[in-house]
Design a protein around this motif. Structure first.
Motif, PDB file in Angstrom:
ATOM      1  N   CYS A   1       0.821  -1.217   0.000  1.00 42.29           N
ATOM      2  CA  CYS A   1       0.000   0.000   0.000  1.00 42.29           C
ATOM      3  C   CYS A   1       0.851   1.260   0.000  1.00 42.29           C
ATOM      4  O   CYS A   1       1.844   1.364   0.731  1.00 42.29           O
ATOM      5  CB  CYS A   1      -0.898   0.037   1.237  1.00 42.29           C
ATOM      6  SG  CYS A   1      -1.865  -1.449   1.476  1.00 42.29           S
TER       7      CYS A   1
ATOM      8  N   ILE B   1      -3.000   6.661  -1.112  1.00 41.10           N
ATOM      9  CA  ILE B   1      -4.296   6.037  -1.385  1.00 41.10           C
ATOM     10  C   ILE B   1      -5.202   6.317  -0.201  1.00 41.10           C
ATOM     11  O   ILE B   1      -4.758   6.309   0.951  1.00 41.10           O
ATOM     12  CB  ILE B   1      -4.165   4.518  -1.645  1.00 41.10           C
ATOM     13  CG1 ILE B   1      -5.500   3.930  -2.120  1.00 41.10           C
ATOM     14  CG2 ILE B   1      -3.636   3.778  -0.420  1.00 41.10           C
ATOM     15  CD1 ILE B   1      -5.388   2.505  -2.672  1.00 41.10           C
TER      16      ILE B   1
ATOM     17  N   ASP C   1     -10.666   3.808  -0.544  1.00 39.61           N
ATOM     18  CA  ASP C   1     -10.211   3.207  -1.801  1.00 39.61           C
ATOM     19  C   ASP C   1      -9.383   1.951  -1.545  1.00 39.61           C
ATOM     20  O   ASP C   1      -9.477   0.975  -2.299  1.00 39.61           O
ATOM     21  CB  ASP C   1      -9.391   4.214  -2.607  1.00 39.61           C
ATOM     22  CG  ASP C   1     -10.247   5.315  -3.200  1.00 39.61           C
ATOM     23  OD1 ASP C   1     -11.481   5.126  -3.270  1.00 39.61           O
ATOM     24  OD2 ASP C   1      -9.700   6.357  -3.582  1.00 39.61           O
TER      25      ASP C   1
ATOM     26  N   GLY D   1      -3.525   5.386  -5.324  1.00 40.16           N
ATOM     27  CA  GLY D   1      -4.447   6.194  -6.108  1.00 40.16           C
ATOM     28  C   GLY D   1      -3.709   6.944  -7.203  1.00 40.16           C
ATOM     29  O   GLY D   1      -2.476   7.019  -7.218  1.00 40.16           O
TER      30      GLY D   1
ATOM     31  N   PHE E   1      -7.941   2.718 -10.180  1.00 45.30           N
ATOM     32  CA  PHE E   1      -7.858   3.438  -8.918  1.00 45.30           C
ATOM     33  C   PHE E   1      -8.499   4.817  -9.033  1.00 45.30           C
ATOM     34  O   PHE E   1      -8.539   5.415 -10.104  1.00 45.30           O
ATOM     35  CB  PHE E   1      -6.397   3.601  -8.487  1.00 45.30           C
ATOM     36  CG  PHE E   1      -5.754   2.331  -8.020  1.00 45.30           C
ATOM     37  CD1 PHE E   1      -5.967   1.866  -6.728  1.00 45.30           C
ATOM     38  CD2 PHE E   1      -4.939   1.585  -8.868  1.00 45.30           C
ATOM     39  CE1 PHE E   1      -5.378   0.693  -6.285  1.00 45.30           C
ATOM     40  CE2 PHE E   1      -4.344   0.420  -8.433  1.00 45.30           C
ATOM     41  CZ  PHE E   1      -4.564  -0.037  -7.145  1.00 45.30           C
TER      42      PHE E   1
ATOM     43  N   ASN F   1      -6.491  10.982  -6.439  1.00 46.00           N
ATOM     44  CA  ASN F   1      -6.184  11.465  -5.093  1.00 46.00           C
ATOM     45  C   ASN F   1      -6.502  12.943  -4.854  1.00 46.00           C
ATOM     46  O   ASN F   1      -6.841  13.327  -3.740  1.00 46.00           O
ATOM     47  CB  ASN F   1      -4.689  11.260  -4.802  1.00 46.00           C
ATOM     48  CG  ASN F   1      -4.359   9.852  -4.350  1.00 46.00           C
ATOM     49  OD1 ASN F   1      -5.058   9.273  -3.527  1.00 46.00           O
ATOM     50  ND2 ASN F   1      -3.280   9.303  -4.893  1.00 46.00           N
TER      51      ASN F   1
END
Length: 307
Positions: A170, A209, A213, A234, A293, A296
């Motif tokens: 992540c 991210i 999400d 993202g 995705f 952001n």
């Protein structure tokens, strides 16, 4: 198809959202936690709770010895190889797919300057030496070596798991609510105080991210059948100065900028996410698998509006 799903952790941040989404889709969810945090939703016929310390091998074996197993295990709190070792033993023959939440920080020591973005194959975990003798149970050591601990946990699963394994690397996670690290509130506080913003000369960009999400992405991963590492980020990368300007809602006047004089022998006075060069991850693997995705920029703007 409704599944039996175990979530280890999952009582705050994106884990809490994931649990709620799994229940809304009709899955039968078991939460395994130490019991120190308020449950994200009320227990019901489709949500069970097991109170256990996932770092206690004997307790984990006792908690799951009579279990018929799970279609999916989401491991939100695996921080080092000792945790991974216990999981490989406890869930042998009891899980269809094991999904570990990892981090962008696993790339920290492998990310060379000038790299456009870190792809999953930048790290080869098959021959990684696993340091089980390190004092991983010492909280201070584990925190100081967070990225390496995740890296080692991934390596242990990769080399030893006798079940399908996915590691989700992540990007930096943000959320308007339940953002317990305070890293983003730092920027809002600087703006509110009209304080000068210290920045490094490099002003590298990094990946982010949002918590919702990431929860949606984890949910999607659970519905697929691929294995191995996969990045999560993202659209759009930002530097520390970018974040400060988003928080302020305007281009920051030069009078509010202060290039930091970095001293190798003193603590850094830089803001969180201030990197000397870009530190971003590629999401090409996820894109090739069909995932899109969210952007952001708008979400970061909304978040700073309520911090």
């Amino acid at each position: 198809m409704h599944r039996k799903i175990l979530v280890i952790g999952g009582t705050r941040f994106f884990g809490k959202i994931l649990v709620q989404e799994l229940l809304q889709r009709g899955h039968h969810v078991t939460l395994a936690t130490r019991g120190n945090t308020v449950m994200p939703v009320d227990l019901n016929e489709r949500l069970a709770h097991i109170q256990v310390d996932r770092g206690d091998a004997a307790a984990m074996h006792a908690a799951f010895s009579d279990s018929a197993g799970f279609d999916i295990v989401y491991d939100q709190v695996c921080y080092h190889p000792l945790d991974a070792q216990i999981a490989c033993q406890v869930f042998l023959g009891k899980v269809g797919r094991y999904i570990m939440t990892s981090t962008i920080e696993v790339y920290a020591d492998q990310y060379p300057q000038g790299t456009a973005s870190a792809q999953e194959d930048l790290i080869d975990l098959q021959d990684e030496h696993i340091s089980l003798a390190f004092p991983w149970r010492d909280a201070a050591f584990a925190e100081a070596n967070y990225g390496y601990g995740k890296h080692q946990a991934e390596a242990y699963f990769t080399q030893n798991a006798a079940f399908p394994f996915v590691s989700v690397r992540c990007a930096h996670v943000y959320a308007a609510m339940d953002e317990f690290t305070g890293r983003f509130a730092h920027y809002a506080a600087l703006v509110q105080q009209q304080a000068p913003f210290a920045y490094s000369a490099g002003m590298g960009k990094t990946s982010f991210i949002s918590a919702p999400d990431l929860a949606a992405y984890l949910l999607w991963i659970g519905e697929q059948n691929f294995v191995g590492p996969i990045n999560a980020a993202g659209r759009g990368c930002f530097s520390a100065l970018d974040l400060y300007e988003i928080a302020s809602g305007q281009t920051v006047p030069p009078a509010h900028l202060l290039q930091a004089q970095l001293d190798a022998h003193a603590p850094s006075n830089l803001s969180p996410f201030d990197y000397p060069h870009d530190y971003v991850v590629s999401t090409q693997r996820a894109t090739n698998l069909g995932y899109v995705f969210a952007d952001n920029q708008a979400q970061l703007t909304r978040m700073f509006g309520v911090l």
